[in-house]
Design a protein around this motif. Structure first.
Motif, PDB file in Angstrom:
ATOM      1  N   ILE A 187       0.838  -1.211   0.000  1.00  0.00           N
ATOM      2  CA  ILE A 187       0.000   0.000   0.000  1.00  0.00           C
ATOM      3  C   ILE A 187       0.867   1.253   0.000  1.00  0.00           C
ATOM      4  CG2 ILE A 187      -1.703   1.310   1.322  1.00  0.00           C
ATOM      5  CD1 ILE A 187      -2.956  -1.247   2.145  1.00  0.00           C
ATOM      6  N   THR A 191       0.851   3.941  -2.948  1.00  0.00           N
ATOM      7  CA  THR A 191       0.488   5.338  -2.675  1.00  0.00           C
ATOM      8  C   THR A 191       1.563   6.287  -3.176  1.00  0.00           C
ATOM      9  OG1 THR A 191      -0.642   4.608  -0.683  1.00  0.00           O
ATOM     10  CG2 THR A 191      -0.177   6.943  -0.861  1.00  0.00           C
ATOM     11  N   TYR A 194       1.594   6.497  -6.911  1.00  0.00           N
ATOM     12  CA  TYR A 194       0.479   7.298  -7.396  1.00  0.00           C
ATOM     13  C   TYR A 194       0.770   8.791  -7.222  1.00  0.00           C
ATOM     14  CZ  TYR A 194      -4.128   9.293  -7.947  1.00  0.00           C
ATOM     15  OH  TYR A 194      -5.176  10.057  -8.368  1.00  0.00           O
ATOM     16  N   ASN A 211      -1.937  15.199   4.778  1.00  0.00           N
ATOM     17  CA  ASN A 211      -2.455  14.164   5.653  1.00  0.00           C
ATOM     18  C   ASN A 211      -1.383  13.133   5.990  1.00  0.00           C
ATOM     19  OD1 ASN A 211      -4.426  12.580   6.910  1.00  0.00           O
ATOM     20  ND2 ASN A 211      -4.457  11.314   5.092  1.00  0.00           N
ATOM     21  N   ASN A 214       1.069  14.544   8.381  1.00  0.00           N
ATOM     22  CA  ASN A 214       0.470  14.653   9.703  1.00  0.00           C
ATOM     23  C   ASN A 214       0.396  13.289  10.379  1.00  0.00           C
ATOM     24  OD1 ASN A 214      -0.938  16.016  11.820  1.00  0.00           O
ATOM     25  ND2 ASN A 214      -2.740  14.924  11.085  1.00  0.00           N
ATOM     26  N   LEU A 215       0.053  12.251   9.597  1.00  0.00           N
ATOM     27  CA  LEU A 215      -0.037  10.898  10.162  1.00  0.00           C
ATOM     28  C   LEU A 215       1.285  10.485  10.784  1.00  0.00           C
ATOM     29  CD1 LEU A 215      -1.983   8.457   7.862  1.00  0.00           C
ATOM     30  CD2 LEU A 215      -2.519   9.164  10.167  1.00  0.00           C
ATOM     31  N   LEU A 222      -2.622   6.861  19.712  1.00  0.00           N
ATOM     32  CA  LEU A 222      -3.910   7.086  19.049  1.00  0.00           C
ATOM     33  C   LEU A 222      -4.173   6.018  17.995  1.00  0.00           C
ATOM     34  CD1 LEU A 222      -3.964  10.964  18.725  1.00  0.00           C
ATOM     35  CD2 LEU A 222      -5.009   9.523  20.449  1.00  0.00           C
ATOM     36  N   LEU A 226      -7.443   3.598  17.530  1.00  0.00           N
ATOM     37  CA  LEU A 226      -8.055   3.254  16.243  1.00  0.00           C
ATOM     38  C   LEU A 226      -8.169   1.744  16.105  1.00  0.00           C
ATOM     39  CD1 LEU A 226      -8.366   4.128  12.910  1.00  0.00           C
ATOM     40  CD2 LEU A 226      -6.265   2.861  12.980  1.00  0.00           C
ATOM     41  N   ALA A 229     -10.986   0.484  18.387  1.00  0.00           N
ATOM     42  CA  ALA A 229     -12.353   0.849  18.027  1.00  0.00           C
ATOM     43  C   ALA A 229     -12.749   0.286  16.668  1.00  0.00           C
ATOM     44  CB  ALA A 229     -12.515   2.368  18.032  1.00  0.00           C
ATOM     45  N   ILE A 230     -11.821   0.327  15.696  1.00  0.00           N
ATOM     46  CA  ILE A 230     -12.196  -0.086  14.336  1.00  0.00           C
ATOM     47  C   ILE A 230     -11.918  -1.568  14.107  1.00  0.00           C
ATOM     48  CG2 ILE A 230     -11.859   0.332  11.883  1.00  0.00           C
ATOM     49  CD1 ILE A 230     -12.807   2.866  12.832  1.00  0.00           C
TER      50      ILE A 230
ATOM     51  N   ALA B 119      -4.747   4.803  -6.977  1.00  0.00           N
ATOM     52  CA  ALA B 119      -5.459   5.894  -6.305  1.00  0.00           C
ATOM     53  C   ALA B 119      -6.169   5.372  -5.070  1.00  0.00           C
ATOM     54  CB  ALA B 119      -6.454   6.538  -7.263  1.00  0.00           C
ATOM     55  N   ALA B 121      -5.143   2.942  -3.187  1.00  0.00           N
ATOM     56  CA  ALA B 121      -4.140   2.798  -2.139  1.00  0.00           C
ATOM     57  C   ALA B 121      -3.870   4.141  -1.478  1.00  0.00           C
ATOM     58  CB  ALA B 121      -2.856   2.212  -2.711  1.00  0.00           C
ATOM     59  N   ALA B 122      -3.866   5.204  -2.297  1.00  0.00           N
ATOM     60  CA  ALA B 122      -3.555   6.517  -1.734  1.00  0.00           C
ATOM     61  C   ALA B 122      -4.652   6.997  -0.783  1.00  0.00           C
ATOM     62  CB  ALA B 122      -3.358   7.540  -2.849  1.00  0.00           C
ATOM     63  N   ILE B 124      -6.070   5.166   1.359  1.00  0.00           N
ATOM     64  CA  ILE B 124      -5.976   4.469   2.656  1.00  0.00           C
ATOM     65  C   ILE B 124      -5.462   5.422   3.733  1.00  0.00           C
ATOM     66  CG2 ILE B 124      -4.837   2.615   3.904  1.00  0.00           C
ATOM     67  CD1 ILE B 124      -6.199   1.050   2.039  1.00  0.00           C
ATOM     68  N   SER B 125      -4.506   6.269   3.369  1.00  0.00           N
ATOM     69  CA  SER B 125      -3.943   7.148   4.391  1.00  0.00           C
ATOM     70  C   SER B 125      -4.995   8.144   4.879  1.00  0.00           C
ATOM     71  CB  SER B 125      -2.726   7.880   3.844  1.00  0.00           C
ATOM     72  OG  SER B 125      -3.123   8.803   2.882  1.00  0.00           O
ATOM     73  N   ILE B 126      -5.849   8.596   3.951  1.00  0.00           N
ATOM     74  CA  ILE B 126      -6.927   9.485   4.376  1.00  0.00           C
ATOM     75  C   ILE B 126      -7.919   8.721   5.245  1.00  0.00           C
ATOM     76  CG2 ILE B 126      -8.944  10.745   3.548  1.00  0.00           C
ATOM     77  CD1 ILE B 126      -7.404  12.061   1.599  1.00  0.00           C
ATOM     78  N   THR B 128      -7.212   6.311   7.141  1.00  0.00           N
ATOM     79  CA  THR B 128      -6.629   6.121   8.467  1.00  0.00           C
ATOM     80  C   THR B 128      -6.913   7.320   9.360  1.00  0.00           C
ATOM     81  OG1 THR B 128      -4.857   4.899   7.430  1.00  0.00           O
ATOM     82  CG2 THR B 128      -4.505   5.590   9.684  1.00  0.00           C
ATOM     83  N   THR B 129      -6.666   8.510   8.816  1.00  0.00           N
ATOM     84  CA  THR B 129      -6.956   9.708   9.607  1.00  0.00           C
ATOM     85  C   THR B 129      -8.432   9.757   9.962  1.00  0.00           C
ATOM     86  OG1 THR B 129      -5.270  10.816   8.328  1.00  0.00           O
ATOM     87  CG2 THR B 129      -6.658  12.186   9.693  1.00  0.00           C
ATOM     88  N   GLY B 131     -10.414   7.266  10.177  1.00  0.00           N
ATOM     89  CA  GLY B 131     -10.679   6.200  11.146  1.00  0.00           C
ATOM     90  C   GLY B 131     -10.331   6.638  12.549  1.00  0.00           C
ATOM     91  N   ILE B 132      -9.154   7.273  12.695  1.00  0.00           N
ATOM     92  CA  ILE B 132      -8.757   7.748  14.016  1.00  0.00           C
ATOM     93  C   ILE B 132      -9.787   8.755  14.518  1.00  0.00           C
ATOM     94  CG2 ILE B 132      -7.052   9.142  15.235  1.00  0.00           C
ATOM     95  CD1 ILE B 132      -4.897   7.844  13.669  1.00  0.00           C
ATOM     96  N   SER B 135     -13.235   6.979  15.287  1.00  0.00           N
ATOM     97  CA  SER B 135     -13.236   6.131  16.467  1.00  0.00           C
ATOM     98  C   SER B 135     -13.118   6.970  17.728  1.00  0.00           C
ATOM     99  CB  SER B 135     -12.103   5.109  16.374  1.00  0.00           C
ATOM    100  OG  SER B 135     -10.868   5.748  16.240  1.00  0.00           O
ATOM    101  N   ILE B 136     -12.255   7.980  17.685  1.00  0.00           N
ATOM    102  CA  ILE B 136     -12.044   8.766  18.893  1.00  0.00           C
ATOM    103  C   ILE B 136     -13.242   9.678  19.166  1.00  0.00           C
ATOM    104  CG2 ILE B 136     -10.601  10.510  19.958  1.00  0.00           C
ATOM    105  CD1 ILE B 136      -8.263   9.299  18.510  1.00  0.00           C
ATOM    106  N   PHE B 392      -5.234  14.359  20.327  1.00  0.00           N
ATOM    107  CA  PHE B 392      -5.241  14.438  18.871  1.00  0.00           C
ATOM    108  C   PHE B 392      -5.302  15.891  18.414  1.00  0.00           C
ATOM    109  CE2 PHE B 392      -7.586  14.499  14.833  1.00  0.00           C
ATOM    110  CZ  PHE B 392      -6.793  13.651  14.081  1.00  0.00           C
ATOM    111  N   LEU B 396      -2.330  17.806  16.565  1.00  0.00           N
ATOM    112  CA  LEU B 396      -2.649  18.218  15.201  1.00  0.00           C
ATOM    113  C   LEU B 396      -2.319  19.694  15.008  1.00  0.00           C
ATOM    114  CD1 LEU B 396      -3.994  17.235  12.557  1.00  0.00           C
ATOM    115  CD2 LEU B 396      -6.086  18.251  13.394  1.00  0.00           C
TER     116      LEU B 396
END
Lengths: 388, 418
Positions: A187, A191, A194, A211, A214-215, A222, A226, A229-230, B119, B121-122, B124-126, B128-129, B131-132, B135-136, B392, B396
């Motif tokens: 992945i 990514t 891409y 993003n 930031n991750l 955290l 995740l 919860a997920i 695209a 795959a790309a 997934i990172s969004i 993840t954010t 998801g965090i 969930s929170i 968070f 952030l």
């Protein structure tokens, strides 16, 4: 003239002195960091190296009728407090598996109790004077000696310090890392490919980029929330398993792999792409056949470093329940498991003093693995690095 | 077990179908080509197109079905779902073979699919954010239904101990129930972070100045990896070191000068955390200082400034946005750091400014709430998500400010590699 030349040169001297002072102050800051590193490694080694030694006692085991039900009966009363409880425990089992043992007497080297081990290593223990004297006598007779603690590498966790080993944690780490790499590597590379080679430069792409950066800086705990919860509560992945731990760590490793892959892709010169386009390759063929193979060493280096980072991570795994007491080696990806840093954490929480050296021993193993991984990454980079 | 076997059978059947698609597709394409018609793509590309047409929709259907099953509860049995997917695969196979014609752009079709996969795959990172965040925020909202947000932010007592009584319906008002005033936790977090920054910023910045401005390249090639080792040590190891070596040492030292320190004092985790952050600050500051254009140094030296004055009055002010950005990143790492404080700081919330006393942090309480034997929907467990939400948001904001600062620096000096 208000200032004579003397005064000016005096001033100048002062200014140069200040300049030199800055040099030495900044140098001492670096020296401080180096000193810390030295103290740290010296401390860990001095605390942890004894864990690789284990006291063994040579005793006589009488496989009598009594011993087949009560292992205690097989050893001399005087010794029974000095040897590990685990030795006594397995004697009836041994006799059941091998009936010919009945009635024989054998001399064996067996594990000493944790307190004997600690006494011989010079730590304070709760033994009375009589027992200490007996141990000293046995040492003189050559019936007690320190041997290489191979059990540390061949056994799982235990509540008895002399039995506790790191194998189940190592296996758990390997399984978790397999899951992490299997998810994060494809992945992450996709990514990066891409974003670097295909994506149009629009708002959405910029959002993805911000993003990802930031991750990489979000607190690891955290990611644990995740995962809980997920993955556990929503998708029903078994708690404490290498699967859920690996998935959680994969999300954490993803930004590391993406960022390093993008750097590697960017370092492939444009002329390569132009040449490939020039002979009629499509965009995907350019990437697949030319850019990716050239960027591979950089991608591998970044992935190894990301893997090493994930391997040392504990906080998110605590949240998804991977800090568990695992005496046996985990056999499947959905069973409860523990990993090396989590094992270190568990041992650090044990009240028994003997676990301090186990903890430091585990840390030495963990650091050895991490440092060799990082060294491998550096070597890989050195070997395949290409300057265009 | 049965689901596992079903899944295995599904995978192998799908694999067989894919193989069939490949070979049938290739032989058909070869046949068409052999008959003399010129084609838009190579036979292998047609074959791969047939494989994608077979497997792609089938996998998509089964994944979507599984997701829907999770969302609405298990209403479609696994067996029929997998069967349906296989049916889709067979249809896909037939269609894929049918599409093998001389005027069909197989390569273009495959590459479109690949583009979509990349695209995907790309995203997934969004995800993840998201998801965090989901969930929170979701669980934190549940918590704020039980407990008022205002009291959470301003309360000075953190006593979750009685939450199980509340969960059992036996909590009697605020006095008998649990209290979740988070001020002591944040005070502890900021105290430990402040100690860490007091160690990390001067040492990290000065090391960076030394490496960038003074050090001969030999020292530099040795010092950089050394700092990287510092960054590579797992936090659990730092935690053990803080708890077992540094904390007793601090107790001894302060005892010698007549002060009474707790074994869980805030100083030990703070100092060790500071050491952990040194490499983050030094490596970024080093990059930034190196990126300050040489013309500025030359100008300053030409005016007769000494090297030290140049660094103090020209280089560091120029690099300041980058240095602040590095410090903010380090700070956000200190705020979210877990293992060091879990192992070396205390568990008891304590509102004090004496760093020798025991205090606790946000992350410690999150771990404490998550490792207890509590129901998932008890107030204490949910409070962890509320704390996580605050963590968070704070990190952030710090990260974003840091990104903006570094971007400002980059734009000012037109540096590309930062």
């Amino acid at each position: 003239m208000s200032d004579s030349y003397d005064q000016i040169s005096q001033q100048l001297k002062g200014r140069h002195r200040k300049s030199t002072r800055l040099k030495y102050i900044s140098m001492s800051a670096l020296a401080l960091a180096a000193a810390f590193l030295l103290i740290f490694f010296a401390d860990m080694l001095s605390k942890g190296l004894p864990a690789f030694q284990q006291a063994m006692i040579n005793i006589e085991i009488n496989y009598t009728e009594d011993a087949s039900t009560n292992g205690r009966a097989a050893v001399d009363r005087d010794f029974s407090t000095l040897i590990s409880r685990s030795v006594v425990r397995v004697i009836p089992l041994q006799m059941r598996n091998d009936p010919s043992l009945l009635g024989t007497t054998q001399n064996r080297w067996v594990l000493a109790d944790g307190s004997v081990d600690q006494y011989l290593k010079g730590n304070r223990v709760r033994l009375d004077d009589e027992e200490m004297a007996r141990i000293d006598r046995l040492v003189e007779e050559g019936k007690v000696e320190m041997q290489f603690n191979s059990g540390f590498f061949s056994r799982g966790d235990s509540k008895m310090p002399e039995l506790a080993g790191i194998l189940s944690a190592v296996v758990g780490t390997v399984m978790t890392m397999i899951v992490t790499l299997a998810i994060a590597f494809p992945i992450g590379v996709m990514t990066a490919v891409y974003l670097e080679e295909f994506a149009p430069d629009n708002r959405l792409t910029q959002l993805v980029e911000i993003n990802i950066n930031n991750l990489a800086a979000i607190p690891s705990i955290l990611f644990g929330l995740l995962g809980l919860a997920i993955f556990i509560n929503f998708f029903g992945v078994p708690r404490s398993s290498p699967l859920v731990g690996g998935m959680t760590l994969a999300l954490m490793t993803l930004p590391v792999i993406i960022i390093s892959t993008r750097t590697a892709l960017r370092s492939v010169p444009e002329s390569i792409r132009h040449a490939a386009f020039g002979v009629g390759c499509s965009r995907w063929q350019v990437v697949k056949d030319h850019v990716l193979p050239l960027a591979m060493p950089g991608i591998m280096t970044g992935s190894i470093i990301g893997l090493a980072q994930a391997m040392g991570e504990t906080a998110p795994l605590i949240i998804v329940g991977m800090v568990a007491f695992i005496p046996d080696v985990t056999a499947s990806f959905t069973e409860a498991a523990t990993v090396m840093p989590a094992q270190v954490f568990t041992w650090a929480g044990e009240p028994d003093r003997a676990f301090v050296e186990k903890t430091a021993g585990g840390i030495i193993v963990l650091l050895a693995v991490l440092i060799s991984l990082n060294a491998a990454a550096v070597l890989l980079r050195k070997k395949f690095e290409r300057r265009w | 077990m049965q689901t596992n076997q079903l899944f295995l059978i599904f995978c192998s059947v799908l694999l067989l179908l894919g193989l069939a698609a490949f070979f049938v597709g290739r032989s058909k394409a070869t046949r068409v080509r052999a008959s003399g018609t010129s084609m838009h793509a190579q036979p292998d590309q047609y074959a791969w197109f047939a494989v994608v047409a077979t497997a792609g929709p089938a996998i998509l259907v089964s994944a979507l079905g599984a997701f829907v099953m999770l969302l609405i509860g298990s209403e479609i049995p696994t067996f029929s779902l997998l069967l349906a997917s296989l049916a889709v695969a067979v249809v896909g196979l037939a269609l894929g073979i049918k599409f093998i014609r001389s005027n069909f752009h197989a390569r273009r079709a495959i590459e479109t699919v690949i583009l979509w996969v990349l695209a995907g795959a790309a995203t997934i990172s969004i995800l993840t954010t998201l998801g965090i965040l989901i969930s929170i925020v979701g669980e934190a909202l549940n918590f704020f239904q039980m407990y008022s947000f205002w009291e959470f932010i301003t309360g000075t007592t953190w006593a979750p101990g009685n939450s199980f009584l509340m969960a059992a319906g036996r909590g009697e008002g605020a006095s008998g129930g649990a209290e979740f005033g988070s001020v002591p936790l944040f005070a502890g977090t900021f105290m430990i972070t402040a100690i860490a920054m007091c160690v990390a910023v001067p040492v990290g910045l000065l090391s960076a100045i030394y490496m960038a401005e003074f050090a001969p390249s030999r020292v530099r090639s040795f010092a950089k990896p050394m700092l990287e080792i510092l960054a590579g040590i797992p936090t659990v190891v730092y935690g053990f070191f803080a708890a077992i070596t540094v904390a007793p040492f601090i107790v001894q030292v302060t005892g010698a000068i007549g002060l009474d320190a707790s074994f869980n004092n805030a100083l030990a985790p703070g100092i060790v955390m500071g050491i952990m952050i040194i490499p983050f600050i030094s490596s970024l500051s080093d990059d930034v200082i190196n990126a300050v254009p040489d013309s500025m140094r030359q100008g300053s030296l030409a005016l007769g400034m000494t090297k030290g004055e140049t660094i103090r009055d020209v280089v560091v002010p120029a690099a300041l946005p980058g240095i602040i950005s590095a410090s903010l990143l380090g700070m956000s790492r200190a705020l979210g750091e877990t293992m060091i404080v879990v192992m070396a700081a205390g568990m008891r919330p304590n509102l004090t400014i004496n760093p020798l006393e025991e205090m606790t942090t946000v992350t410690v309480r999150i771990v404490a709430a998550m490792t207890g034997d509590l129901e998932f929907d008890s107030a204490e467990t949910l409070s962890a998500f509320a704390l996580g939400l605050v963590l968070f948001v704070v990190t952030l904001v710090l990260n974003l400010v840091s990104v903006i600062m570094i971007r400002r620096f980059r734009d000012k000096y037109r540096v590309n590699n930062l």
